[in-house]
Structures are given as structure tokens and as C-alpha cells.
Motif scaffolding. Structure first.
Motif, PDB file in Angstrom:
ATOM      1  N   ALA A  79     -18.387  -7.297  36.576  1.00  0.00           N
ATOM      2  CA  ALA A  79     -19.333  -7.847  37.552  1.00  0.00           C
ATOM      3  C   ALA A  79     -19.747  -6.789  38.558  1.00  0.00           C
ATOM      4  CB  ALA A  79     -18.698  -9.043  38.267  1.00  0.00           C
ATOM      5  N   TRP A  80     -18.789  -5.957  38.971  1.00  0.00           N
ATOM      6  CA  TRP A  80     -19.072  -4.896  39.953  1.00  0.00           C
ATOM      7  C   TRP A  80     -20.036  -3.862  39.368  1.00  0.00           C
ATOM      8  CZ3 TRP A  80     -17.468  -4.471  45.041  1.00  0.00           C
ATOM      9  CH2 TRP A  80     -17.735  -3.239  45.665  1.00  0.00           C
ATOM     10  N   ILE A  81     -19.793  -3.440  38.124  1.00  0.00           N
ATOM     11  CA  ILE A  81     -20.671  -2.455  37.484  1.00  0.00           C
ATOM     12  C   ILE A  81     -22.080  -3.030  37.333  1.00  0.00           C
ATOM     13  CG2 ILE A  81     -21.099  -1.104  35.388  1.00  0.00           C
ATOM     14  CD1 ILE A  81     -18.074  -1.038  34.949  1.00  0.00           C
ATOM     15  N   GLY A  82     -22.160  -4.305  36.967  1.00  0.00           N
ATOM     16  CA  GLY A  82     -23.464  -4.938  36.861  1.00  0.00           C
ATOM     17  C   GLY A  82     -24.170  -5.008  38.202  1.00  0.00           C
ATOM     18  N   ALA A  83     -23.445  -5.342  39.265  1.00  0.00           N
ATOM     19  CA  ALA A  83     -24.032  -5.427  40.599  1.00  0.00           C
ATOM     20  C   ALA A  83     -24.523  -4.073  41.090  1.00  0.00           C
ATOM     21  CB  ALA A  83     -23.017  -6.012  41.575  1.00  0.00           C
ATOM     22  N   MET A  84     -23.910  -2.987  40.603  1.00  0.00           N
ATOM     23  CA  MET A  84     -24.338  -1.637  40.972  1.00  0.00           C
ATOM     24  C   MET A  84     -25.765  -1.347  40.533  1.00  0.00           C
ATOM     25  SD  MET A  84     -20.775   0.385  40.130  1.00  0.00           S
ATOM     26  CE  MET A  84     -21.664   1.739  39.387  1.00  0.00           C
ATOM     27  N   ALA A  85     -26.291  -2.134  39.599  1.00  0.00           N
ATOM     28  CA  ALA A  85     -27.643  -1.917  39.088  1.00  0.00           C
ATOM     29  C   ALA A  85     -28.718  -2.454  40.034  1.00  0.00           C
ATOM     30  CB  ALA A  85     -27.796  -2.561  37.717  1.00  0.00           C
ATOM     31  N   MET A  86     -28.313  -3.108  41.096  1.00  0.00           N
ATOM     32  CA  MET A  86     -29.239  -3.675  42.081  1.00  0.00           C
ATOM     33  C   MET A  86     -30.145  -4.744  41.478  1.00  0.00           C
ATOM     34  SD  MET A  86     -30.521  -1.091  45.055  1.00  0.00           S
ATOM     35  CE  MET A  86     -31.110  -2.520  45.952  1.00  0.00           C
ATOM     36  N   GLN A  87     -29.574  -5.630  40.687  1.00  0.00           N
ATOM     37  CA  GLN A  87     -30.328  -6.760  40.138  1.00  0.00           C
ATOM     38  C   GLN A  87     -29.670  -8.071  40.547  1.00  0.00           C
ATOM     39  OE1 GLN A  87     -31.489  -6.265  35.999  1.00  0.00           O
ATOM     40  NE2 GLN A  87     -31.646  -4.047  36.255  1.00  0.00           N
ATOM     41  N   LYS A  88     -29.251  -8.108  41.810  1.00  0.00           N
ATOM     42  CA  LYS A  88     -28.578  -9.249  42.431  1.00  0.00           C
ATOM     43  C   LYS A  88     -27.199  -9.489  41.811  1.00  0.00           C
ATOM     44  CE  LYS A  88     -32.551 -11.635  44.371  1.00  0.00           C
ATOM     45  NZ  LYS A  88     -33.174 -12.957  44.615  1.00  0.00           N
ATOM     46  N   GLY A  89     -26.638 -10.671  42.102  1.00  0.00           N
ATOM     47  CA  GLY A  89     -25.263 -10.935  41.704  1.00  0.00           C
ATOM     48  C   GLY A  89     -25.125 -11.493  40.300  1.00  0.00           C
ATOM     49  N   PRO A  90     -23.914 -11.462  39.743  1.00  0.00           N
ATOM     50  CA  PRO A  90     -23.683 -11.917  38.362  1.00  0.00           C
ATOM     51  C   PRO A  90     -23.946 -13.398  38.144  1.00  0.00           C
ATOM     52  CG  PRO A  90     -21.604 -11.533  39.484  1.00  0.00           C
ATOM     53  CD  PRO A  90     -22.668 -10.977  40.374  1.00  0.00           C
ATOM     54  N   LEU A  91     -23.611 -14.229  39.123  1.00  0.00           N
ATOM     55  CA  LEU A  91     -23.816 -15.672  38.969  1.00  0.00           C
ATOM     56  C   LEU A  91     -25.300 -16.012  39.038  1.00  0.00           C
ATOM     57  CD1 LEU A  91     -20.860 -16.995  41.174  1.00  0.00           C
ATOM     58  CD2 LEU A  91     -20.889 -16.494  38.721  1.00  0.00           C
ATOM     59  N   TRP A  92     -26.005 -15.399  39.991  1.00  0.00           N
ATOM     60  CA  TRP A  92     -27.450 -15.593  40.111  1.00  0.00           C
ATOM     61  C   TRP A  92     -28.142 -15.163  38.823  1.00  0.00           C
ATOM     62  CZ3 TRP A  92     -31.555 -12.307  39.541  1.00  0.00           C
ATOM     63  CH2 TRP A  92     -32.804 -12.765  39.992  1.00  0.00           C
ATOM     64  N   TRP A  93     -27.788 -13.978  38.337  1.00  0.00           N
ATOM     65  CA  TRP A  93     -28.438 -13.412  37.150  1.00  0.00           C
ATOM     66  C   TRP A  93     -28.200 -14.306  35.936  1.00  0.00           C
ATOM     67  CZ3 TRP A  93     -28.694 -11.521  32.307  1.00  0.00           C
ATOM     68  CH2 TRP A  93     -29.551 -10.443  32.028  1.00  0.00           C
ATOM     69  N   ALA A  94     -26.946 -14.678  35.731  1.00  0.00           N
ATOM     70  CA  ALA A  94     -26.590 -15.457  34.548  1.00  0.00           C
ATOM     71  C   ALA A  94     -27.170 -16.866  34.581  1.00  0.00           C
ATOM     72  CB  ALA A  94     -25.070 -15.518  34.406  1.00  0.00           C
ATOM     73  N   ALA A  95     -27.164 -17.491  35.743  1.00  0.00           N
ATOM     74  CA  ALA A  95     -27.697 -18.852  35.857  1.00  0.00           C
ATOM     75  C   ALA A  95     -29.179 -18.882  35.495  1.00  0.00           C
ATOM     76  CB  ALA A  95     -27.489 -19.387  37.269  1.00  0.00           C
ATOM     77  N   HIS A  96     -29.940 -17.935  36.022  1.00  0.00           N
ATOM     78  CA  HIS A  96     -31.369 -17.891  35.711  1.00  0.00           C
ATOM     79  C   HIS A  96     -31.603 -17.526  34.253  1.00  0.00           C
ATOM     80  CE1 HIS A  96     -33.183 -18.835  39.492  1.00  0.00           C
ATOM     81  NE2 HIS A  96     -32.445 -17.952  40.133  1.00  0.00           N
ATOM     82  N   HIS A  97     -30.738 -16.683  33.702  1.00  0.00           N
ATOM     83  CA  HIS A  97     -30.926 -16.310  32.302  1.00  0.00           C
ATOM     84  C   HIS A  97     -30.647 -17.487  31.372  1.00  0.00           C
ATOM     85  CE1 HIS A  97     -31.414 -13.553  28.966  1.00  0.00           C
ATOM     86  NE2 HIS A  97     -30.346 -14.103  28.414  1.00  0.00           N
ATOM     87  N   ARG A  98     -29.678 -18.296  31.720  1.00  0.00           N
ATOM     88  CA  ARG A  98     -29.402 -19.479  30.907  1.00  0.00           C
ATOM     89  C   ARG A  98     -30.593 -20.433  30.924  1.00  0.00           C
ATOM     90  NH1 ARG A  98     -22.927 -20.812  32.076  1.00  0.00           N
ATOM     91  NH2 ARG A  98     -22.160 -18.804  31.267  1.00  0.00           N
ATOM     92  N   ASN A  99     -31.269 -20.510  32.049  1.00  0.00           N
ATOM     93  CA  ASN A  99     -32.475 -21.333  32.121  1.00  0.00           C
ATOM     94  C   ASN A  99     -33.592 -20.744  31.270  1.00  0.00           C
ATOM     95  OD1 ASN A  99     -32.295 -23.766  33.428  1.00  0.00           O
ATOM     96  ND2 ASN A  99     -32.639 -22.938  35.469  1.00  0.00           N
TER      97      ASN A  99
END
Length: 311
Positions: free
Chosen positions: A82-102
Motif C-alpha cells: 500500500a505504501w509503495i502504491g501511495a508513493m505514486a501519488m494516485q491517492k490512497g489504496p482504498l480510494w483507488w480500489a473502491a473506484h476501480h471495482r465500480n
């Protein structure tokens, strides 16, 4: 942000869209600082390494793990991902994943948050997440990971990871490393990631009937460590490998497979034999149709030539 009032304070919720909009364009503009540093190939390699490290954070962590739970890992390494993903500056893991599931639920319909066929290239590429509408997400969309307080913390304060990374780069290599390892790398990382939203539903080949416009694209797969096999993914999204066959390059999967050999990750989900056989059958049918079409064209050309000669 969701059903739990403890996740985001009202003031932050109101200000976040505007602050994120300003921050986004400021980060994009920092790529121009490349002109303040003398060019060197060693700095290019710093940018490349930084790019692929964080691309792995998006592709393997945010996408394959948090969005699709395509493998398992420990709680500690879960946070590392999650930390490495957040380093990409594309918001947080929960936000990203929730929208992607939609996105998968409503792919290429009016409810799809970034369908290029419905809303155009630039909107699907990056403008969608600058809207107030998508600054929030529903916790019920991601109950499997929302239960972890450390992930909720990182999701809420997602700016901590990229800021820490930028500081680390500066401490190691000074201004030059900060420019190439962060500013330049982040610019290309962002746009490369977003091509999966904007281009992989437009350019490429279709193997499976995924009931949307998702396509397989080798060049996007190389650019994004395997995400370009988008038609494969939309047809069987729980697979840890998006390149279903040995000749479909999927670097993120190769890394995850290596990590599994050391017990760091496990239970890597793969497409079932039925899906693989169906894919090979469709490839064969498409190849036969293409050859048949070419033969028909050649016969037509030959017939026209004969007709001309006979006259």
C-alpha cells in the motif's frame, strides 16, 4: 467519504477537491525542473528505476491486490504494498480500489467513471478524478481491506508516502535525484498508468467477449508492466497474471511469482483451463478469418487482372 464519519473530517472533505486540483497541476509542472539539471544517463536510470518501482505499486498492489484480491500476503507486506502504491501519488489504496471495482461493475456504461467511448480521451485519461464527485468512496465497496486501521490511515493521509519518498531521494542524491527520481518519473508514471483508462478501451485486439470495449495491447503492457492485456483482465479480472500466455509480457506477475517462491505472497489466482482454452480457440478462429479474408482479396485482385487482360 463513506458511511464512517471518522474517516474524513468535514473541513478536509470540502477542501480536498480544490487542494488536490492545485497539487495535481503543480506536480505536473515540476517536470519542467528537468531543465535545471545537467543531463546524464545515470539520472535517467534513477528516473526509470523510480518509475518501475512505483508502477509495480500501482499494478501489483493497488490493482491486482487491493482491487481484485488476486493473491494473498501478510498484513505487514500488505502495508508495504500500500505504501509503495501511495508513493505514486494516485491517492490512497482504498480510494483507488473502491473506484476501480465500480469501473468493472459498470464498464463502458454511463455509470463508468472513466470510459473513453462515453466521455472522451482526456476525461477518461485524467480529468475524471479531479471532480468532486469522485473525491469520496463508499466503504461497502471494499470491506475486505477497509477493516484494517493502518490502511484507513494511509488512505486518509496518502500524501505522507510520496512526500517521504521525495525527501529520501533528495537526501540520497540531492536536487538532481529529486528532479529525475521524483518530478520526471512521476509525470511519466501518471500518464502511463492512465493510458489503461484512456487507450486500452480504444486501441488493440479483442480476444474475449468481455461485454465492453477492453482490448489487449502489447505496447501498453510493456509500458505498464503487464496492464495492457486489458481484454484478458476484463474477462477474468481475478487472475494475478493479466498476460494469460507465456508470450504475453507481464512483468508485475513475474515479480509476484518470484516473491511467492520466498513465501512473501501466496495463493496466486490464475485463469482456469477453460478460459485459456477458449482464448486459444478464439485466437485460432481470428487467425483463420484473417487468412480467409486475405485469400479473398488476392483472388479478387487476380480476377480483376484477368478481366483487364482479357479486354
Amino acid at each position: 467519504m463513506n458511511s464512517s464519519p471518522a474517516t474524513v473530517e468535514p473541513l478536509v472533505k470540502e477542501q480536498a477537491p480544490f487542494l488536490f486540483l492545485v497539487l495535481f497541476f503543480l506536480v505536473q509542472a515540476t517536470v519542467l525542473t528537468v531543465f535545471t539539471v545537467p543531463f546524464s544517463w545515470s539520472l535517467v536510470w534513477v528516473a526509470v528505476a523510480s518509475y518501475f518501482l512505483r508502477m509495480f505499486g500501482i499494478t501489483a498492489a493497488y490493482h491486482r491486490y487491493f482491487s481484485h484480491a488476486s493473491f494473498k500476503t501478510s498484513r505487514l507486506f500488505q502495508f508495504v504494498l500500500a505504501w509503495i502504491g501511495a508513493m505514486a501519488m494516485q491517492k490512497g489504496p482504498l480510494w483507488w480500489a473502491a473506484h476501480h471495482r465500480n469501473h468493472h461493475k459498470y464498464s463502458d456504461t454511463e455509470k463508468d467513471i472513466h470510459s473513453p467511448t462515453r466521455k472522451g480521451f482526456w476525461y477518461s485519461h485524467m480529468f475524471w478524478f479531479l471532480r468532486d464527485d469522485y473525491n469520496d468512496y463508499e466503504a461497502k465497496l471494499i470491506p475486505d481491506f477497509y477493516k484494517y486501521p493502518e490502511l484507513r490511515f494511509l488512505d486518509r493521509f496518502h500524501w505522507i508516502a510520496p512526500l517521504s519518498y521525495a525527501v529520501l531521494l533528495y537526501l540520497i542524491g540531492g536536487w538532481a535525484w529529486l528532479v529525475y527520481g521524483y518530478a520526471v518519473s512521476t509525470f511519466f508514471l501518471g500518464h502511463a498508468t492512465w493510458t489503461i483508462n484512456s487507450l486500452s478501451h480504444v486501441y488493440g485486439s479483442v480476444r474475449y467477449d468481455s461485454r465492453d470495449t477492453s482490448k489487449n495491447n502489447l505496447w501498453l503492457a510493456l509500458l505498464t508492466m503487464g496492464e495492457g492485456w486489458h481484454n484478458n483482465h476484463h474477462y477474468y479480472c481475478s487472475s494475478v497474471n493479466q498476460g494469460f500466455y507465456w508470450y504475453e509480457v507481464d512483468i508485475s506477475y513475474y515479480i509476484l511469482k518470484t516473491l511467492s517462491l520466498f513465501g512473501i505472497v501466496w495463493d496466486l489466482k490464475k485463469p482456469p483451463k477453460k478460459v485459456l482454452e477458449e482464448g486459444l480457440l478464439r485466437d485460432r478462429e481470428q487467425k483463420e478469418r484473417k487468412l480467409s479474408l486475405q485469400e479473398s482479396k488476392q483472388k479478387s485482385k487476380l480476377k480483376n487482372k484477368v478481366g483487364v487482360l482479357s479486354t
